[in-house]
Design an enzyme around this catalytic site. Structure first.
Site, PDB file in Angstrom:
ATOM      1  CB  SER A 198      -0.829  -0.012   1.291  1.00 55.39           C
ATOM      2  OG  SER A 198      -1.458   1.243   1.501  1.00 55.39           O
TER       3      SER A 198
ATOM      4  CE1 TYR B 285      -4.488  -2.008   4.926  1.00 53.56           C
ATOM      5  CE2 TYR B 285      -3.241   0.010   4.534  1.00 53.56           C
ATOM      6  CZ  TYR B 285      -3.957  -1.071   4.052  1.00 53.56           C
ATOM      7  OH  TYR B 285      -4.140  -1.235   2.691  1.00 53.56           O
TER       8      TYR B 285
END
Ligand code: NAD
Length: 256
Positions: free
Chosen positions: A138, A151
């Site tokens: 990401s 995350y």
């Protein structure tokens, strides 16, 4: 024919990646994901593109199930040439309210599953002197945002894991790269829009313009097709000297 295993491929980005591999008609595809219509999704793509498919509902939190998915795939197709570690979840919350069980689930699904699966496909790739491991990290593998501690930790972790496998795989023609997308409109992000609205005390449309796409220079969600085509390229012979990278596909977010 080569075989690709894509985790979390019955939704969102994983499904988009599977479709791009299917279009080449050069891959058998092992689908995976928790969606109850997973077998139907896999079979429909198999029929549409005339390729062989398999579906496994292996849970990323269960290493034994992951090993079984790999051995079932090898039993059916003879080998696994490409592994795409894509399955992932998100939880948005300030650190002092962040539930312990969400931390453990995010690290388990987004990071540890990639370790177990890479370890399981590695001996075959090493023996055949060909392997491609593609990790869907990401933009949050390269930079942080508030309220996403688990995350961001999992995605920075997978970028480091990617670099290590690149070094270990080089003598065996096994490459490992990470794709670092900005925002992609999938069920994961749709849920996040609602969660972010709560965390920032904003309306959902304000979250999209003021929080999400604020950091991207290109004010558009990243299309899944772009990520799928990049994954197909990374899996190709042409990409054999490209390894250990973390490629931002984030509308210029990381350029700032
Ligand atoms: P999604 O929710 O649409 O799909 C996630 C997939 O993972 C689903 O198939 C789901 O069943 C599967 N999954 C979740 N938990 C699982 C478990 N325990 N066991 C097995 N499968 C499980 O999400 P998405 O947006 O397509 O995300 C895919 C990947 O892309 C994730 O790693 C995510 O972090 C990453 N990513 C997404 C975005 C975005 O904006 N959507 C941006 C950057 C990175």
């Amino acid at each position: 024919m080569k075989t690709v295993l894509i985790t979390g491929s019955t939704s969102g980005i994983g499904l988009g990646i599977a479709k791009e591999f299917a279009k080449t008609k050069q891959y058998n595809i092992i689908f995976n994901g928790l969606e109850t219509n997973g077998p139907e999704i896999a079979n429909n793509i198999g029929k549409e593109y005339g390729i062989a498919v398999m579906y496994s509902n292996a849970n990323m939190l269960n290493p034994a199930e992951l090993r079984t998915m790999v051995s079932d795939g090898i039993a059916k197709f003879g080998k696994i040439d490409v592994l795409v570690n894509n399955a992932g979840i998100q939880h948005v919350s300030p650190i002092d309210e962040f539930p312990d069980e969400k931390w453990a689930a995010i690290i388990g699904i987004n990071l540890s599953s990639a370790f177990y699966l890479s370890k399981a496909v590695w001996p075959g790739m090493k023996e055949r002197k060909f392997g491609r491991i593609i990790n869907i990290a990401s933009a949050h593998g390269l930079v942080a945002s508030e309220f996403k501690s688990a995350y961001v930790a999992s995605k920075h972790g997978i970028v480091g894991f990617t670099k290590t496998l690149a070094l270990e795989g080089a003598p065996f023609n096994i490459t490992c790269n990470a794709i670092c997308p900005g925002y992609v409109k999938t069920p994961l992000v749709e849920k996040q829009i609602a969660d972010q609205a709560k965390a920032h005390n904003l309306s959902e449309s304000e979250v999209v313009s003021k929080v999400m796409l604020l950091k991207q220079a290109v004010k558009e969600f990243v299309p899944v097709e772009t990520l799928g085509q990049l994954a197909v390229f990374l899996a190709s012979e042409a990409a054999s000297t490209m390894t250990g990278t973390a490629l931002p596909v984030d509308g210029g977010w990381n350029a700032q």
